[in-house]
Motif scaffolding. Structure first.
Motif, PDB file in Angstrom:
ATOM      1  N   ARG A 118      44.576  10.809  58.969  1.00 25.37           N
ATOM      2  CA  ARG A 118      45.089  11.125  57.627  1.00 25.37           C
ATOM      3  C   ARG A 118      45.514  12.579  57.596  1.00 25.37           C
ATOM      4  NH1 ARG A 118      44.880   8.695  52.693  1.00 25.37           N
ATOM      5  NH2 ARG A 118      44.783   9.979  50.813  1.00 25.37           N
ATOM      6  N   LEU A 119      46.608  12.843  56.896  1.00 26.21           N
ATOM      7  CA  LEU A 119      47.084  14.204  56.724  1.00 26.21           C
ATOM      8  C   LEU A 119      47.465  14.401  55.260  1.00 26.21           C
ATOM      9  CD1 LEU A 119      47.975  16.928  58.063  1.00 26.21           C
ATOM     10  CD2 LEU A 119      50.272  15.925  58.248  1.00 26.21           C
ATOM     11  N   VAL A 120      46.974  15.494  54.686  1.00 30.51           N
ATOM     12  CA  VAL A 120      47.312  15.868  53.310  1.00 30.51           C
ATOM     13  C   VAL A 120      47.874  17.280  53.335  1.00 30.51           C
ATOM     14  CG1 VAL A 120      46.484  16.188  50.958  1.00 30.51           C
ATOM     15  CG2 VAL A 120      45.460  14.405  52.405  1.00 30.51           C
ATOM     16  N   LEU A 121      49.048  17.463  52.748  1.00 29.37           N
ATOM     17  CA  LEU A 121      49.677  18.781  52.643  1.00 29.37           C
ATOM     18  C   LEU A 121      49.801  19.130  51.168  1.00 29.37           C
ATOM     19  CD1 LEU A 121      52.539  18.336  55.282  1.00 29.37           C
ATOM     20  CD2 LEU A 121      50.271  19.332  55.627  1.00 29.37           C
ATOM     21  N   GLY A 122      49.009  20.080  50.731  1.00 30.12           N
ATOM     22  CA  GLY A 122      48.967  20.381  49.303  1.00 30.12           C
ATOM     23  C   GLY A 122      48.394  19.197  48.549  1.00 30.12           C
ATOM     24  N   ALA A 194      47.200  21.091  63.926  1.00 28.09           N
ATOM     25  CA  ALA A 194      48.599  21.523  63.948  1.00 28.09           C
ATOM     26  C   ALA A 194      49.485  20.406  63.406  1.00 28.09           C
ATOM     27  CB  ALA A 194      49.029  21.893  65.363  1.00 28.09           C
ATOM     28  N   VAL A 195      50.556  20.814  62.762  1.00 30.18           N
ATOM     29  CA  VAL A 195      51.580  19.895  62.275  1.00 30.18           C
ATOM     30  C   VAL A 195      52.918  20.378  62.820  1.00 30.18           C
ATOM     31  CG1 VAL A 195      52.765  18.941  60.261  1.00 30.18           C
ATOM     32  CG2 VAL A 195      50.287  19.385  60.167  1.00 30.18           C
ATOM     33  N   VAL A 196      53.597  19.512  63.569  1.00 27.76           N
ATOM     34  CA  VAL A 196      54.927  19.828  64.067  1.00 27.76           C
ATOM     35  C   VAL A 196      55.933  19.079  63.200  1.00 27.76           C
ATOM     36  CG1 VAL A 196      56.507  19.801  66.032  1.00 27.76           C
ATOM     37  CG2 VAL A 196      54.038  20.109  66.410  1.00 27.76           C
ATOM     38  N   TYR A 197      56.864  19.814  62.582  1.00 25.55           N
ATOM     39  CA  TYR A 197      57.837  19.166  61.703  1.00 25.55           C
ATOM     40  C   TYR A 197      59.200  19.099  62.386  1.00 25.55           C
ATOM     41  CZ  TYR A 197      59.048  24.035  60.451  1.00 25.55           C
ATOM     42  OH  TYR A 197      59.399  25.361  60.484  1.00 25.55           O
ATOM     43  N   ASN A 198      59.919  18.039  62.062  1.00 29.08           N
ATOM     44  CA  ASN A 198      61.221  17.814  62.674  1.00 29.08           C
ATOM     45  C   ASN A 198      62.240  18.810  62.142  1.00 29.08           C
ATOM     46  OD1 ASN A 198      63.158  16.637  64.267  1.00 29.08           O
ATOM     47  ND2 ASN A 198      62.893  14.560  63.444  1.00 29.08           N
ATOM     48  N   SER A 222      58.356  14.360  59.241  1.00 25.67           N
ATOM     49  CA  SER A 222      59.809  14.409  59.098  1.00 25.67           C
ATOM     50  C   SER A 222      60.258  15.731  58.497  1.00 25.67           C
ATOM     51  CB  SER A 222      60.283  13.265  58.210  1.00 25.67           C
ATOM     52  OG  SER A 222      59.829  13.467  56.879  1.00 25.67           O
ATOM     53  N   ASP A 223      61.552  15.987  58.606  1.00 29.80           N
ATOM     54  CA  ASP A 223      62.134  17.177  57.998  1.00 29.80           C
ATOM     55  C   ASP A 223      62.004  17.134  56.477  1.00 29.80           C
ATOM     56  OD1 ASP A 223      63.951  14.944  58.133  1.00 29.80           O
ATOM     57  OD2 ASP A 223      65.540  16.286  57.459  1.00 29.80           O
ATOM     58  N   SER A 224      62.150  15.951  55.883  1.00 33.59           N
ATOM     59  CA  SER A 224      62.091  15.847  54.421  1.00 33.59           C
ATOM     60  C   SER A 224      60.676  16.071  53.900  1.00 33.59           C
ATOM     61  CB  SER A 224      62.609  14.475  53.972  1.00 33.59           C
ATOM     62  OG  SER A 224      61.895  13.426  54.575  1.00 33.59           O
ATOM     63  N   ASP A 225      59.671  15.621  54.637  1.00 31.33           N
ATOM     64  CA  ASP A 225      58.291  15.877  54.224  1.00 31.33           C
ATOM     65  C   ASP A 225      57.913  17.343  54.413  1.00 31.33           C
ATOM     66  OD1 ASP A 225      57.526  13.404  53.241  1.00 31.33           O
ATOM     67  OD2 ASP A 225      56.902  12.649  55.198  1.00 31.33           O
ATOM     68  N   LEU A 230      57.606  24.103  53.310  1.00 31.47           N
ATOM     69  CA  LEU A 230      58.281  25.311  53.778  1.00 31.47           C
ATOM     70  C   LEU A 230      58.770  26.155  52.607  1.00 31.47           C
ATOM     71  CD1 LEU A 230      60.325  23.807  56.761  1.00 31.47           C
ATOM     72  CD2 LEU A 230      58.413  25.417  56.928  1.00 31.47           C
ATOM     73  N   GLU A 231      59.245  25.509  51.565  1.00 33.76           N
ATOM     74  CA  GLU A 231      59.738  26.235  50.398  1.00 33.76           C
ATOM     75  C   GLU A 231      58.596  26.964  49.698  1.00 33.76           C
ATOM     76  OE1 GLU A 231      62.501  27.705  47.713  1.00 33.76           O
ATOM     77  OE2 GLU A 231      62.824  26.602  49.601  1.00 33.76           O
ATOM     78  N   GLN A 232      57.447  26.291  49.554  1.00 39.94           N
ATOM     79  CA  GLN A 232      56.290  26.931  48.921  1.00 39.94           C
ATOM     80  C   GLN A 232      55.806  28.126  49.733  1.00 39.94           C
ATOM     81  OE1 GLN A 232      54.304  22.911  48.522  1.00 39.94           O
ATOM     82  NE2 GLN A 232      53.440  23.901  46.705  1.00 39.94           N
ATOM     83  N   LEU A 233      55.723  27.952  51.039  1.00 43.64           N
ATOM     84  CA  LEU A 233      55.263  29.052  51.893  1.00 43.64           C
ATOM     85  C   LEU A 233      56.246  30.212  51.863  1.00 43.64           C
ATOM     86  CD1 LEU A 233      53.946  27.050  54.994  1.00 43.64           C
ATOM     87  CD2 LEU A 233      52.593  28.082  53.168  1.00 43.64           C
ATOM     88  N   LYS A 234      57.529  29.902  51.830  1.00 43.97           N
ATOM     89  CA  LYS A 234      58.546  30.940  51.759  1.00 43.97           C
ATOM     90  C   LYS A 234      58.418  31.765  50.480  1.00 43.97           C
ATOM     91  CE  LYS A 234      63.583  31.508  51.732  1.00 43.97           C
ATOM     92  NZ  LYS A 234      64.905  30.790  51.748  1.00 43.97           N
ATOM     93  N   ASN A 235      57.994  31.102  49.398  1.00 40.18           N
ATOM     94  CA  ASN A 235      57.837  31.770  48.105  1.00 40.18           C
ATOM     95  C   ASN A 235      56.488  32.470  47.957  1.00 40.18           C
ATOM     96  OD1 ASN A 235      60.386  30.937  47.309  1.00 40.18           O
ATOM     97  ND2 ASN A 235      59.612  29.033  46.385  1.00 40.18           N
ATOM     98  N   GLY A 236      55.705  32.459  49.022  1.00 33.20           N
ATOM     99  CA  GLY A 236      54.421  33.140  48.998  1.00 33.20           C
ATOM    100  C   GLY A 236      53.303  32.350  48.370  1.00 33.20           C
ATOM    101  N   GLU A 237      53.519  31.059  48.122  1.00 35.03           N
ATOM    102  CA  GLU A 237      52.479  30.228  47.523  1.00 35.03           C
ATOM    103  C   GLU A 237      51.484  29.775  48.587  1.00 35.03           C
ATOM    104  OE1 GLU A 237      54.044  27.065  45.065  1.00 35.03           O
ATOM    105  OE2 GLU A 237      55.937  28.150  44.834  1.00 35.03           O
ATOM    106  N   LYS A 238      50.255  29.580  48.175  1.00 32.62           N
ATOM    107  CA  LYS A 238      49.233  29.070  49.080  1.00 32.62           C
ATOM    108  C   LYS A 238      49.257  27.551  49.071  1.00 32.62           C
ATOM    109  CE  LYS A 238      44.280  29.160  50.127  1.00 32.62           C
ATOM    110  NZ  LYS A 238      42.929  29.608  49.703  1.00 32.62           N
ATOM    111  N   VAL A 239      49.257  26.969  50.257  1.00 31.87           N
ATOM    112  CA  VAL A 239      49.232  25.504  50.390  1.00 31.87           C
ATOM    113  C   VAL A 239      48.053  25.151  51.294  1.00 31.87           C
ATOM    114  CG1 VAL A 239      50.495  23.442  51.055  1.00 31.87           C
ATOM    115  CG2 VAL A 239      51.748  25.439  50.206  1.00 31.87           C
ATOM    116  N   ASP A 240      47.143  24.373  50.767  1.00 30.59           N
ATOM    117  CA  ASP A 240      46.003  23.918  51.565  1.00 30.59           C
ATOM    118  C   ASP A 240      46.297  22.552  52.168  1.00 30.59           C
ATOM    119  OD1 ASP A 240      44.332  26.133  51.129  1.00 30.59           O
ATOM    120  OD2 ASP A 240      43.791  25.360  49.142  1.00 30.59           O
TER     121      ASP A 240
END
Length: 502
Positions: A118-122, A194-198, A222-225, A230-240
């Protein structure tokens, strides 16, 4: 069906211990035989769809031996279904009146199995999340929690990994280097997963390859997931994130089986191969029961003929784990033995239900000289029988890879796996557009009903044609030299077997 399934053949490490036949006594008998010299036409006449179907049914019964451990039929390496497959191949060959020398080649194989993940991103569970092949489990086989931290560039150098990665989940772009390298560097930097994204469109399913002590539980997405993270991290947001893998990676012993004609020039061999194993998820009657049974059927029919050049047939183990058997076999060849193989023909998935007649586009420009001549033999056959064909990439997806990397000309045919059939291909081959060539590829449904007998029979005739042509003569086929043997290409390929590796 004759099944003397182990334990009589089991050695202490669990690999089949198959004896070598003594060829000396039968050589003189064969050489004075009244058998007719091999011809393509006569060998093809021996190919019958009903015989192939009978063998497919026998193989499916063997796959059922894996049910106790896997809860469904399978012939994955290490299973009773695969041990039964090896016994079936060996027993069949051993009844052929010493026409062949039969050897086994046991070797260590790394295998893995993920029981749960199982993987949960945010706050999202990405639907594309897939554990990488040969991924280790998370610590103590329990969920691990930590912040998602983006890795610079493609994560191929230690300097790409930030100082705050300890206790975090590394978020890494696909590209440039193998997935296993990324996982290893993430582990060394202290990541818990680790998570490798397309970085291309679509899902990402790959393999970590040879395990290292620093590999961490690794997913592909996938790239869409990946985009919202990536957008949240770029904006300086924390994602668990939460990662969980319950699985095993272990080394077992498994076995290649090799049969070589006693008659024929032993210094000039045509070699053909298919793989004896399936994935854990299913019985593998098309993948690659179709190829391995084609070779077994033709091995029995070849005994009616004499040959000028030796024929060597191979049933590889561990193909589904990353071409392990063929890689090992070629790695053990001396330069002298390497040069005796004039060409290698790969036969993997010959009866896909939504088939296309596919030929590997093996050109001499980028492959050992002779590969293109073999390619043209296949296309000439299809054209001579008024059948359409199409080229497919020669990109390392099957057991030819080690041969061409070590200077041996190679090629092969197939009928398609998970690729989607186009409208143009429907016009050429019939079938259904927008669906996989094999809708049951690597699934429980790859059973006896999953083979197209028309395609399988035609392709078995083509395999017979390739064997007979070169067993009779290598006239016009490029000769090999010692210069061919040096590694042809050491660069990593996009594929090594069916899984992506970079």
């Amino acid at each position: 069906m004759k099944l003397s399934v182990v334990p009589a053949l089991l050695g202490p490490v669990g690999a089949l211990q198959l004896p070598l036949f003594n060829a000396e006594a039968s050589q003189s008998e064969l050489s004075t035989s009244s058998k007719q010299l091999i011809s393509s036409e006569l060998l093809q006449e021996q190919v019958k769809a009903e015989n192939l179907l009978k063998r497919a049914k026998e193989l499916y019964e063997i796959a059922k031996l894996g049910e106790e451990e896997y809860q469904h039929p399978t012939r994955v390496i290490g299973s009773k279904g695969h041990l039964g497959t090896l016994d079936y191949i060996y027993s069949t060959l051993s009844e052929l009146d010493d026409y062949y020398t039969i050897t086994n080649q046991s070797f260590p194989a790394v295998t893995g199995n993920v029981f749960e993940s199982r993987l949960v991103l945010g706050h999202t569970v990405p639907s594309s999340a897939t554990p990488m092949g040969l991924t280790p489990p998370t610590k103590d086989r329990e969920p691990v929690y930590g912040p998602i931290v983006a890795v610079s560039n493609f994560g191929c150098d230690a300097s790409d990994y930030p100082d705050n990665l300890s206790g975090a989940i590394a978020f890494i772009s696909r590209g440039t280097c193998p997935f296993g390298t990324k996982s290893d560097l993430a582990g060394k930097a202290g990541a818990i997963a680790a998570v490798v994204y397309n970085n291309e469109q679509g899902d990402l399913s790959g393999t970590l390859g040879t395990p290292t002590p620093d590999h961490v539980a690794t997913f592909g997405i996938s790239d869409s997931d990946a985009a919202p993270v990536l957008e949240q991290l770029k904006n300086g947001e924390k994602v668990d994130g939460i990662a969980y893998v319950d699985g095993i990676v272990e080394t077992i012993m498994t076995t290649n089986i090799i049969a070589q004609t006693i008659e024929g020039d032993q210094d000039n061999c045509v070699m053909v191969g298919g793989h004896s194993d399936s994935v854990a998820e299913g019985p593998g009657i098309n993948d690659d029961g179709s190829g391995s049974l084609t070779l077994l059927e033709l091995a029995t029919k070849l005994t009616q003929f004499t040959v000028n050049n030796c024929v060597r047939l191979a049933w590889w183990a561990g193909e589904e784990e990353g071409l392990l058997g063929s890689d090992y076999y070629v790695s053990q060849l001396t330069s002298e033995e390497n040069q005796k193989i004039r060409l290698f023909c790969d036969y993997d998935m010959l009866g896909s239900p939504n088939f296309a007649y596919q030929v590997y586009n093996a050109t001499n420009a980028v492959n050992p000289v002779g590969s293109e001549e073999l390619r043209d033999l296949y296309t000439d056959f299809y054209e001579a029988h008024d059948l359409n064909w199409t080229y497919i990439p020669f990109d390392g997806r099957s057991d030819y890879d080690a041969f061409i990397r070590n200077g041996i000309p190679g090629g092969g045919i197939a009928t398609g796996a998970e690729g989607v059939k186009t409208e143009e291909e429907v016009a050429l081959f019939g079938g259904r557009a927008g669906e996989w060539y094999d809708p049951n590829y690597h699934q429980i449904g790859d059973d006896v009903s999953n083979v197209n007998l028309t395609a399988w029979e035609i392709n078995t005739k083509l395999v017979a044609h390739s064997i007979a042509t070169y067993a009779r003569s290598f006239d016009g086929f490029p000769k090999r030299t010692l210069d061919d043997i040096s590694s042809f290409s050491a660069e990593p390929r996009k594929y090594h077997g069916h899984r992506l590796q970079l």
